[in-house]
Each structure stands twice: as C-alpha cells, then as structure tokens.
Motif scaffolding. Structure first.
Motif, PDB file in Angstrom:
ATOM      1  N   SER A 175       0.800  -1.222   0.000  1.00 12.12           N
ATOM      2  CA  SER A 175       0.000   0.000   0.000  1.00 12.12           C
ATOM      3  C   SER A 175       0.833   1.272   0.000  1.00 12.12           C
ATOM      4  CB  SER A 175      -0.902   0.014   1.249  1.00 12.12           C
ATOM      5  OG  SER A 175      -1.735  -1.122   1.293  1.00 12.12           O
ATOM      6  N   SER A 176       2.135   1.169   0.242  1.00 11.72           N
ATOM      7  CA  SER A 176       2.966   2.362   0.401  1.00 11.72           C
ATOM      8  C   SER A 176       3.267   3.015  -0.948  1.00 11.72           C
ATOM      9  CB  SER A 176       4.273   2.004   1.103  1.00 11.72           C
ATOM     10  OG  SER A 176       4.012   1.530   2.410  1.00 11.72           O
ATOM     11  N   ALA A 177       3.643   4.309  -0.887  1.00  6.93           N
ATOM     12  CA  ALA A 177       3.895   5.084  -2.103  1.00  6.93           C
ATOM     13  C   ALA A 177       5.254   5.759  -2.028  1.00  6.93           C
ATOM     14  CB  ALA A 177       2.797   6.125  -2.288  1.00  6.93           C
ATOM     15  N   GLY A 178       5.656   6.353  -3.169  1.00  5.67           N
ATOM     16  CA  GLY A 178       6.909   7.091  -3.222  1.00  5.67           C
ATOM     17  C   GLY A 178       8.113   6.191  -3.032  1.00  5.67           C
ATOM     18  N   ILE A 179       9.076   6.640  -2.246  1.00  2.08           N
ATOM     19  CA  ILE A 179      10.295   5.840  -2.036  1.00  2.08           C
ATOM     20  C   ILE A 179      10.000   4.551  -1.290  1.00  2.08           C
ATOM     21  CG2 ILE A 179      11.881   7.801  -2.122  1.00  2.08           C
ATOM     22  CD1 ILE A 179      11.944   7.779   0.928  1.00  2.08           C
ATOM     23  N   TYR A 180       8.823   4.450  -0.677  1.00  3.47           N
ATOM     24  CA  TYR A 180       8.449   3.249   0.076  1.00  3.47           C
ATOM     25  C   TYR A 180       7.650   2.252  -0.752  1.00  3.47           C
ATOM     26  CZ  TYR A 180       9.576   6.444   3.907  1.00  3.47           C
ATOM     27  OH  TYR A 180      10.192   7.342   4.746  1.00  3.47           O
ATOM     28  N   ALA A 181       7.362   2.585  -1.999  1.00  4.59           N
ATOM     29  CA  ALA A 181       6.500   1.729  -2.807  1.00  4.59           C
ATOM     30  C   ALA A 181       7.119   0.341  -3.001  1.00  4.59           C
ATOM     31  CB  ALA A 181       6.266   2.387  -4.182  1.00  4.59           C
ATOM     32  N   SER A 182       6.335  -0.744  -2.737  1.00  7.96           N
ATOM     33  CA  SER A 182       4.986  -0.578  -2.192  1.00  7.96           C
ATOM     34  C   SER A 182       4.787  -1.445  -0.945  1.00  7.96           C
ATOM     35  CB  SER A 182       3.947  -0.931  -3.259  1.00  7.96           C
ATOM     36  OG  SER A 182       4.031  -2.300  -3.623  1.00  7.96           O
ATOM     37  N   LEU A 183       5.564  -2.524  -0.792  1.00 11.03           N
ATOM     38  CA  LEU A 183       5.374  -3.422   0.363  1.00 11.03           C
ATOM     39  C   LEU A 183       6.451  -3.139   1.422  1.00 11.03           C
ATOM     40  CD1 LEU A 183       3.407  -5.786   1.155  1.00 11.03           C
ATOM     41  CD2 LEU A 183       5.249  -7.338   0.520  1.00 11.03           C
ATOM     42  N   SER A 238      17.001  -0.991  -0.988  1.00 10.39           N
ATOM     43  CA  SER A 238      18.441  -1.059  -0.743  1.00 10.39           C
ATOM     44  C   SER A 238      18.892   0.178   0.009  1.00 10.39           C
ATOM     45  CB  SER A 238      19.210  -1.187  -2.057  1.00 10.39           C
ATOM     46  OG  SER A 238      20.602  -0.945  -1.861  1.00 10.39           O
ATOM     47  N   TYR A 239      19.405   0.001   1.188  1.00  9.84           N
ATOM     48  CA  TYR A 239      19.932   1.114   1.979  1.00  9.84           C
ATOM     49  C   TYR A 239      21.102   1.780   1.262  1.00  9.84           C
ATOM     50  CZ  TYR A 239      22.627   3.499   5.590  1.00  9.84           C
ATOM     51  OH  TYR A 239      23.344   4.423   6.298  1.00  9.84           O
ATOM     52  N   ARG A 240      21.976   0.976   0.670  1.00  6.83           N
ATOM     53  CA  ARG A 240      23.151   1.532  -0.005  1.00  6.83           C
ATOM     54  C   ARG A 240      22.753   2.332  -1.239  1.00  6.83           C
ATOM     55  NH1 ARG A 240      28.447   0.072   0.959  1.00  6.83           N
ATOM     56  NH2 ARG A 240      29.987   0.473  -0.663  1.00  6.83           N
ATOM     57  N   ARG A 241      21.786   1.850  -1.972  1.00 12.38           N
ATOM     58  CA  ARG A 241      21.306   2.579  -3.143  1.00 12.38           C
ATOM     59  C   ARG A 241      20.680   3.913  -2.727  1.00 12.38           C
ATOM     60  NH1 ARG A 241      17.924  -1.218  -5.360  1.00 12.38           N
ATOM     61  NH2 ARG A 241      16.126  -0.301  -4.330  1.00 12.38           N
ATOM     62  N   HIS A 287      23.484   6.334  -1.754  1.00  4.98           N
ATOM     63  CA  HIS A 287      24.178   6.876  -2.921  1.00  4.98           C
ATOM     64  C   HIS A 287      23.342   7.950  -3.628  1.00  4.98           C
ATOM     65  CE1 HIS A 287      27.012   3.159  -3.359  1.00  4.98           C
ATOM     66  NE2 HIS A 287      27.352   3.956  -2.370  1.00  4.98           N
ATOM     67  N   ARG A 288      22.037   7.841  -3.533  1.00  8.47           N
ATOM     68  CA  ARG A 288      21.153   8.821  -4.170  1.00  8.47           C
ATOM     69  C   ARG A 288      20.860  10.020  -3.280  1.00  8.47           C
ATOM     70  NH1 ARG A 288      16.437   5.054  -6.962  1.00  8.47           N
ATOM     71  NH2 ARG A 288      17.725   4.190  -8.619  1.00  8.47           N
ATOM     72  N   GLY A 289      21.201   9.918  -2.015  1.00  9.07           N
ATOM     73  CA  GLY A 289      20.911  11.000  -1.086  1.00  9.07           C
ATOM     74  C   GLY A 289      19.444  11.106  -0.716  1.00  9.07           C
ATOM     75  N   GLU A 290      18.719   9.996  -0.799  1.00  5.82           N
ATOM     76  CA  GLU A 290      17.303  10.003  -0.434  1.00  5.82           C
ATOM     77  C   GLU A 290      17.144  10.047   1.088  1.00  5.82           C
ATOM     78  OE1 GLU A 290      15.665   7.541  -4.337  1.00  5.82           O
ATOM     79  OE2 GLU A 290      16.102   6.469  -2.480  1.00  5.82           O
ATOM     80  N   ALA A 291      15.995  10.540   1.534  1.00  9.84           N
ATOM     81  CA  ALA A 291      15.793  10.796   2.958  1.00  9.84           C
ATOM     82  C   ALA A 291      15.580   9.526   3.775  1.00  9.84           C
ATOM     83  CB  ALA A 291      14.600  11.726   3.143  1.00  9.84           C
TER      84      ALA A 291
END
Length: 273
Positions: free
Chosen positions: A44-52, A250-253, A256-260
């Motif tokens: 059900s999750s969206a954005g960077i959390y999509a989806s499970l 992936s935490y490492r990915r 590397h992207r600088g995501e929150a």
C-alpha cells in the motif's frame, strides 16, 4: 556440511497472491512450514516506500506499514498479530519466543518451537537468514549484516535453537536477498578486523579499482561462518538487492542517491499450527 551453491535458479518461482511476491527457498519447502522472502511488490505504500514496506522504524505512513504487514501475514496464513519482527541493532542478541509479541524486541535473532508464530526479519541490504530443523520443529530468523555476522548473531541463533532441541547437522539455512559481491565496495578499515578474526574470510574479498578498497561478498562470509558452525544445509539464493530496484529496497542505493529514507523488506518463517 552440505552447501547449495549460490545460483539465481535455486529460488523457486515467486508465489503471487494479491500482488504480493514471495520468493521461496527449496531447502525450506517442507510440510508444516511456511516461509517467504518478500519483495517490495504488492503493498500500500507510495513514493520511495512503494509498495510493500514492512518497516515500522521507517518514516512511512504507519497505516500503510500495518496494511503491508497484514498482507504478508495473510500470505503465511496468519493474522497480523502473529507476525513478530525486531528492532534490529546489528547485535548478536537472540530472543526465544513462546508467544507472539508486537513489542519489537531489541534483538537481531528470533527462535521458536511454537506453531503459528511468524518470525520476521527486516532488511534492505543486510542478509535475512532463515533457519529450520524440521525434525525438532524449531525455526529461527536472523538479521545478518557484516557487523551482526562478525559479532556472532548466526552462531547465537543456532545456540538458541539447540536449547529447544535442534541439531546443527539437521538444520537447513537459507540466505535471502542481500547486497551482492559486485555491489559492496569497502575500505581497509572494514576488511582488516574481519580477516584478523577469521583468516578464511580473506576469500570473501576481491580488489576493486580504487586503491585500498575491495568488494566484499557478504553471502559467502555468512556461508563460511555457518559451515564453521556445523550447519547441515546452506542455501544462498544469490539475489542482489542493490541493482534490482523493481523488486528490492536497498539502503546503499538510497544512500548513494541522497534520499531521505528507505523501505524495508521482510522475510519470515512460521510453523503451521
């Protein structure tokens, strides 16, 4: 010990139910046992959390995380309150469960011999390691990044299973989606203490193009430690979380992207009631 060599084809085809994708390990496909290495698909999750996204420690909408966990539990034929996961700290601490809890125990390994409890491991590059002694009716789950593996979480999980009657030569272990040997570049401060503690671990490193750096094969290191501990069957599904964005967080990915933040995958095993 018998080792099932790392190869992508060792994983059975994903099971789908309502969009959920659960990869299963042939070595754990035993009557009376349910398990799955769940991908990020079908939630059900969206954005960077999509989806499970199953991580209650993430900044995702808690309602979505709860729905995702309920979907995973249902795939295992259990209610959501029977799915237990941990507040993981890369420790070697293991908890033996006699009843389900939603308290998020601060451990990195779970063991039970009670039917109807799903032992869940959250991960996003660290290895989810599922354990089974079918004869004794004992299961385990461990969160094994390099720190936890080096610190002894695998051996601690085996010891806790032994307290409930498991025998190491009967135990089957499957290593699920984790960061692969071509994706995990590390510096000398990482390699030296691991090799000092276990000389055979030298084989788990290969030089990278950057001076003083190396690629680390975390699954091979886990296999090495499990073999040394006398485990009977070890299966590595050889699924790399880093390059496969469609299926795995992936935490490492993310770093590397600088995501929150990042989503958490969940892998689980349960004895049928």
């Amino acid at each position: 010990p018998m080792t099932i060599e790392a190869a992508p084809h060792t994983a059975s085809p994903p099971e789908s139910g309502g969009g959920v994708e659960a990869i299963t390990a042939p070595s754990l496909c035993v009557e009376g046992v349910r398990h799955g290495f769940f991908t990020r698909q079908g939630g059900s999750s969206a954005g960077i959390y999509a989806s499970l996204n199953a991580g209650r420690g993430s900044n995702d909408n808690p309602q979505h995380v709860g729905q995702n966990r309920a979907v995973i539990a249902a795939h295992l034929r259990l209610s959501a309150d029977r799915l237990v996961s941990m507040h993981q700290t890369h420790s070697a601490d293991v908890l033996v469960l006699d009843a389900p809890t939603q308290d998020r125990p601060r451990v990195d390994g779970l063991v039970t011999d009670r039917p109807g409890i799903a032992l869940g491991v959250l991960h996003a590059d660290c290895a989810p390691v599922l354990f089974l002694d079918a004869d004794a009716g004992v299961i385990g789950g461990a969160h094994a990044g390099w720190r936890g593996a080096a610190g002894g979480v695998l051996e601690a999980t085996l010891a806790a299973m032994g307290e409930r009657g498991a025998e190491r030569d009967r135990i089957r272990v499957a290593i699920g989606p984790t960061i692969g040997p071509n994706s995990y570049e590390v510096g000398p401060e990482f390699k030296d203490p691991i090799v000092r503690e276990m000389a055979e671990a030298e084989a788990c490193f290969r030089p990278s193009q950057r001076a003083g750096h190396a690629y680390f094969d975390l699954p091979a290191y886990i296999v090495l430690r499990l073999k040394s501990a006398g485990v009977g069957t070890i299966e590595d599904l050889a699924l790399d979380t880093y390059p496969d964005e469609a299926r795995f967080f992936s935490y490492r990915r993310t770093t590397h992207r600088g995501e929150a933040d990042y989503g958490r995958l969940l892998s689980a095993i349960a004895l049928e009631g």
